[in-house]
Design a protein around this motif. Structure first.
Motif, PDB file in Angstrom:
ATOM      1  N   UNK A 139      24.867 -61.072  29.450  1.00 34.12           N
ATOM      2  CA  UNK A 139      25.206 -61.517  30.801  1.00 34.12           C
ATOM      3  C   UNK A 139      24.191 -62.554  31.272  1.00 34.12           C
ATOM      4  N   UNK A 140      24.647 -63.565  32.000  1.00 34.96           N
ATOM      5  CA  UNK A 140      23.723 -64.608  32.477  1.00 34.96           C
ATOM      6  C   UNK A 140      22.595 -64.031  33.313  1.00 34.96           C
ATOM      7  N   UNK A 141      21.390 -64.531  33.074  1.00 34.71           N
ATOM      8  CA  UNK A 141      20.235 -64.109  33.851  1.00 34.71           C
ATOM      9  C   UNK A 141      19.466 -62.945  33.292  1.00 34.71           C
ATOM     10  N   UNK A 142      19.810 -62.448  32.093  1.00 37.58           N
ATOM     11  CA  UNK A 142      19.029 -61.356  31.508  1.00 37.58           C
ATOM     12  C   UNK A 142      17.625 -61.863  31.192  1.00 37.58           C
ATOM     13  N   UNK A 143      16.658 -60.977  31.270  1.00 33.67           N
ATOM     14  CA  UNK A 143      15.279 -61.380  31.004  1.00 33.67           C
ATOM     15  C   UNK A 143      14.475 -60.174  30.552  1.00 33.67           C
ATOM     16  N   UNK A 144      13.274 -60.439  30.043  1.00 33.96           N
ATOM     17  CA  UNK A 144      12.336 -59.380  29.699  1.00 33.96           C
ATOM     18  C   UNK A 144      10.925 -59.874  29.945  1.00 33.96           C
ATOM     19  N   UNK A 145      10.027 -58.942  30.254  1.00 35.90           N
ATOM     20  CA  UNK A 145       8.633 -59.247  30.574  1.00 35.90           C
ATOM     21  C   UNK A 145       7.711 -58.518  29.601  1.00 35.90           C
ATOM     22  N   UNK A 146       6.567 -59.087  29.381  1.00 34.55           N
ATOM     23  CA  UNK A 146       5.528 -58.401  28.620  1.00 34.55           C
ATOM     24  C   UNK A 146       4.171 -58.953  29.036  1.00 34.55           C
ATOM     25  N   UNK A 147       3.160 -58.118  28.890  1.00 34.27           N
ATOM     26  CA  UNK A 147       1.791 -58.472  29.256  1.00 34.27           C
ATOM     27  C   UNK A 147       0.904 -58.327  28.029  1.00 34.27           C
ATOM     28  N   UNK A 193      22.526 -71.426  19.076  1.00 36.69           N
ATOM     29  CA  UNK A 193      21.283 -71.695  19.815  1.00 36.69           C
ATOM     30  C   UNK A 193      21.462 -71.464  21.303  1.00 36.69           C
ATOM     31  N   UNK A 194      20.394 -71.060  21.963  1.00 39.49           N
ATOM     32  CA  UNK A 194      20.459 -70.698  23.374  1.00 39.49           C
ATOM     33  C   UNK A 194      19.283 -71.342  24.106  1.00 39.49           C
ATOM     34  N   UNK A 195      19.526 -71.795  25.316  1.00 36.50           N
ATOM     35  CA  UNK A 195      18.470 -72.396  26.134  1.00 36.50           C
ATOM     36  C   UNK A 195      17.775 -71.311  26.951  1.00 36.50           C
ATOM     37  N   UNK A 196      16.451 -71.389  27.026  1.00 41.24           N
ATOM     38  CA  UNK A 196      15.647 -70.362  27.677  1.00 41.24           C
ATOM     39  C   UNK A 196      14.716 -70.976  28.711  1.00 41.24           C
ATOM     40  N   UNK A 197      14.285 -70.126  29.625  1.00 43.54           N
ATOM     41  CA  UNK A 197      13.219 -70.446  30.570  1.00 43.54           C
ATOM     42  C   UNK A 197      12.096 -69.443  30.363  1.00 43.54           C
ATOM     43  N   UNK A 233      13.648 -65.767  30.202  1.00 43.00           N
ATOM     44  CA  UNK A 233      14.930 -65.685  30.898  1.00 43.00           C
ATOM     45  C   UNK A 233      15.980 -66.458  30.108  1.00 43.00           C
ATOM     46  N   UNK A 234      17.187 -65.909  30.070  1.00 41.07           N
ATOM     47  CA  UNK A 234      18.329 -66.591  29.454  1.00 41.07           C
ATOM     48  C   UNK A 234      19.324 -66.934  30.561  1.00 41.07           C
ATOM     49  N   UNK A 235      19.278 -68.148  31.114  1.00 37.34           N
ATOM     50  CA  UNK A 235      20.177 -68.486  32.234  1.00 37.34           C
ATOM     51  C   UNK A 235      21.651 -68.493  31.843  1.00 37.34           C
ATOM     52  N   UNK A 236      21.954 -68.966  30.634  1.00 35.26           N
ATOM     53  CA  UNK A 236      23.338 -69.036  30.144  1.00 35.26           C
ATOM     54  C   UNK A 236      24.226 -69.795  31.130  1.00 35.26           C
ATOM     55  N   UNK A 312      17.430 -75.066  34.676  1.00 33.79           N
ATOM     56  CA  UNK A 312      16.672 -74.537  35.804  1.00 33.79           C
ATOM     57  C   UNK A 312      17.572 -73.957  36.879  1.00 33.79           C
ATOM     58  N   UNK A 313      18.854 -74.334  36.865  1.00 35.54           N
ATOM     59  CA  UNK A 313      19.779 -73.737  37.810  1.00 35.54           C
ATOM     60  C   UNK A 313      19.881 -72.226  37.658  1.00 35.54           C
ATOM     61  N   UNK A 314      19.513 -71.711  36.497  1.00 27.21           N
ATOM     62  CA  UNK A 314      19.571 -70.279  36.276  1.00 27.21           C
ATOM     63  C   UNK A 314      18.612 -69.480  37.136  1.00 27.21           C
ATOM     64  N   UNK A 315      17.572 -70.116  37.685  1.00 24.99           N
ATOM     65  CA  UNK A 315      16.626 -69.416  38.556  1.00 24.99           C
ATOM     66  C   UNK A 315      16.700 -69.945  39.983  1.00 24.99           C
ATOM     67  N   UNK A 316      17.752 -70.702  40.293  1.00 24.37           N
ATOM     68  CA  UNK A 316      17.930 -71.230  41.640  1.00 24.37           C
ATOM     69  C   UNK A 316      19.074 -70.564  42.376  1.00 24.37           C
TER      70      UNK A 316
END
Length: 587
Positions: A139-147, A193-197, A233-236, A312-316
């Protein structure tokens, strides 16, 4: 062959000798001028005829010999210089290996699989392969975080690959029984291939278009002495393309390590000292269901600056901004152009509807769509639903094809909407109890546990389409005893006028598409206004300190300012006239 731009008079074409003429082309490059000038010699005397052929005189042959010796010397010198220059370079095969940066980069690095417990929960709807080594988000907007800390380099390992030049491999799922559809994915094929942020700490987003295999996030320039939080983030946002993010894991330096996400100093400072550690590690959750995701703002051609703007529209979008305003997790089931009802003429993904997709692990057209979603993976603290834009466009554009009145189509939409909310209550997020909840700690300090039900906000579509139907949905549900569903009147939030020649930053909407199929989209300003106004309504469910939220009277959600019977009177009269006309001519 003579050079381009040079004309010769053949000596055998006439009995009289004609001098050789050379003409330089004015538009030739400087180096061409030099070469032609070096060859622009003149013949001083006529040749001596021998039979039918002509030979130059002795003086000319002497000059030609000197010229040939000079050319041979130049060829030899050039060959020796090339041989000496190539002698210090690697062989062609070694040179190709050096051109592959990821081959050299992963040497000496440690690999961390996607199922490592120190990678924080993948936010959104993700599925796992049967061996648990790969995670896939659709789904558009999936993401994951790590430290992490102790590393200068961070690389992403993706299963996505450029398969355009490969023979496609169709992998049929062995799962045939609907009861077995919850099993992990067995698909081993690579997605496109997929575009990422990517965002490192609080820096600006890094745009990674068409990412495959090994993707560089940071290469030797991270500070090993501090902790770094990274979000992928995967804006898709590609138009009419269904994308899948396939994550294998990470590559970091041997001395680096992943840390539990909630132990970074910045996060500890944000939490109050009175909170328990268990609640600290569980951020609140927002879930948005919409057929008009704000991520499409990158398609506004008036502000387009290429591929970067679209990604960048994926985070706007308003749904992403709303979650970021509270620092909470946010999940979006955003299917642009998909109707709520089934068999929607002209709608994306028809005959399936948005209500069908909500209960699946991925959008229609993906392998994950065959797997029902396990709602125990996360439980939102509040849900916002904004649908009806695509249904109304379909009803207006294809009204004759439906062979139904607008009233009947509106009732179908209303009934489907009510059924969706009831299904969410019964199947997705039933009332919390110790026997049904997988993660009871999710409800600690949560208003949901006190209210006894998940708060659901049904929004009036931004341009007012199907306004009465959405209000009736809430009235029917509240009349049946559901006191945790609310109607949001969005009238006056946005300016629905569109000036095609105006500035994008001064408008809330823009039209996307061809002349006959233009679709309404939110601009950056429109998305920001929606997020700010929604912030007031969901504040008490997502804010860390709900006491600081603005007070909104209950009348705001009870819809007392709207009389649905009066508002629908004109529509009812119009449909009644249509019924009479049909009865007159058809019966």
């Amino acid at each position: 062959m003579p050079d381009s731009g040079t004309t010769y008079d053949s000596p055998s074409s006439t009995t009289e000798w004609t001098p050789l003429r050379l003409h330089l082309i004015d538009s030739s490059t400087p180096w061409s001028d030099v070469v032609l000038e070096e060859r622009s010699f003149r013949i001083s005397s006529p040749p001596i005829p021998i039979g039918k052929f002509y030979l130059p005189n002795r003086s000319y042959r002497s000059r030609l010999r000197r010229y040939n010796r000079l050319m041979c010397l130049m060829v030899v010198v050039t060959f020796v210089a090339l041989w000496l220059w190539l002698g210090g370079r690697p062989a062609p095969q070694q040179q190709r290996k050096i051109e592959k940066p990821y081959v050299a980069n992963i040497e000496g690095l440690q690999f961390i699989r996607a199922n490592n417990p120190h990678i924080r929960q993948f936010v959104g709807r993700w599925t796992s392969t049967s061996d648990g080594t790969r995670r896939e988000g659709t789904f558009p907007g999936v993401y994951f975080d790590f430290t992490l800390n102790g590393t200068r380099t961070v690389l992403l390992s993706l299963h996505n690959a450029d398969i355009s030049d490969q023979i496609p491999v169709v992998v049929k799922s062995p799962i045939k029984s609907p009861n077995m559809a919850f099993l992990p994915s067995t698909n081993t094929s690579s997605a496109e291939p997929i575009s990422l942020l990517v965002r490192v700490d609080d820096e600006e987003y890094i745009v990674l278009p068409n990412a495959t295999s090994i993707v560089t996030v940071r290469k030797g320039n991270l500070d090993v002495r501090t902790h770094h939080t990274i979000r992928v983030i995967a804006p898709m946002v590609r138009d009419n393309v269904i994308e899948t993010l396939q994550v294998n894991g990470l590559y970091i330096d041997q001395g680096g390590q992943l840390l539990p996400y909630d132990t970074t100093p910045s996060r500890l400072q944000e939490e109050t000292a009175t909170r328990e550690l268990t609640t600290q590690s569980i951020p609140k959750m927002l879930e948005v269901v919409t057929d008009l995701p704000g991520s499409t703002t990158g398609r506004d051609k008036r502000r387009s600056i290429g591929t970067t703007r679209g990604i960048l529209g994926g985070v706007m979008g308003w749904e992403y901004l709303l979650g970021e305003m509270f620092g909470t997790d946010h999940v979006t089931i955003g299917m642009d152009g998909m109707c709520l009802i089934q068999d929607c003429i002209g709608g994306r993904g028809s005959p399936a509807g948005l209500a069908d997709v909500f209960f699946q692990s991925g959008p229609l057209g993906t392998e994950q769509y065959a797997h029902p979603w396990l709602f125990q993976e996360y439980v939102p603290d509040v849900m916002v639903i904004n649908i009806g834009n695509s249904d109304w466009d379909s009803f207006q554009t294809h009204r004759d094809e439906y062979n139904k009145t607008t009233w009947d189509l509106t009732l179908d939409f209303e009934d489907t909407y009510v059924a969706l909310v009831k299904a969410i209550r019964a199947l997705a997020y039933p009332q919390y109890s110790a026997t049904t909840a997988v993660d009871a700690s999710r409800y600690i300090y949560s208003p949901t546990s006190a209210a006894g039900g998940l708060p659901i906000f049904v929004m009036r579509p931004f341009r007012g389409q199907l306004e009465q139907a959405t209000h009736s949905v809430v009235e029917r549900l509240r009349g049946e005893g559901d006191r945790s569903v609310f109607w949001l009147d969005t009238s006056g939030w946005l300016n629905t006028d569109v000036n095609l020649g105006g500035k994008a930053e001064e408008q809330d909407f823009f039209l996307d598409g061809e002349s006959e199929t233009k679709q309404w989209r939110l601009t950056e300003r429109g998305n920001q206004r929606v997020a700010i106004l929604l912030h007031l309504h969901v504040c008490r469910y997502l804010a860390r300190d709900a006491e600081k939220c603005a007070f909104l009277p209950p009348e705001v959600y009870q819809g007392k300012t709207l009389n649905p019977d009066m508002e629908r009177l004109d529509e009812l009269m119009e449909d009644e006239r249509e019924r009479r006309l049909k009865r007159l001519f058809w019966d």
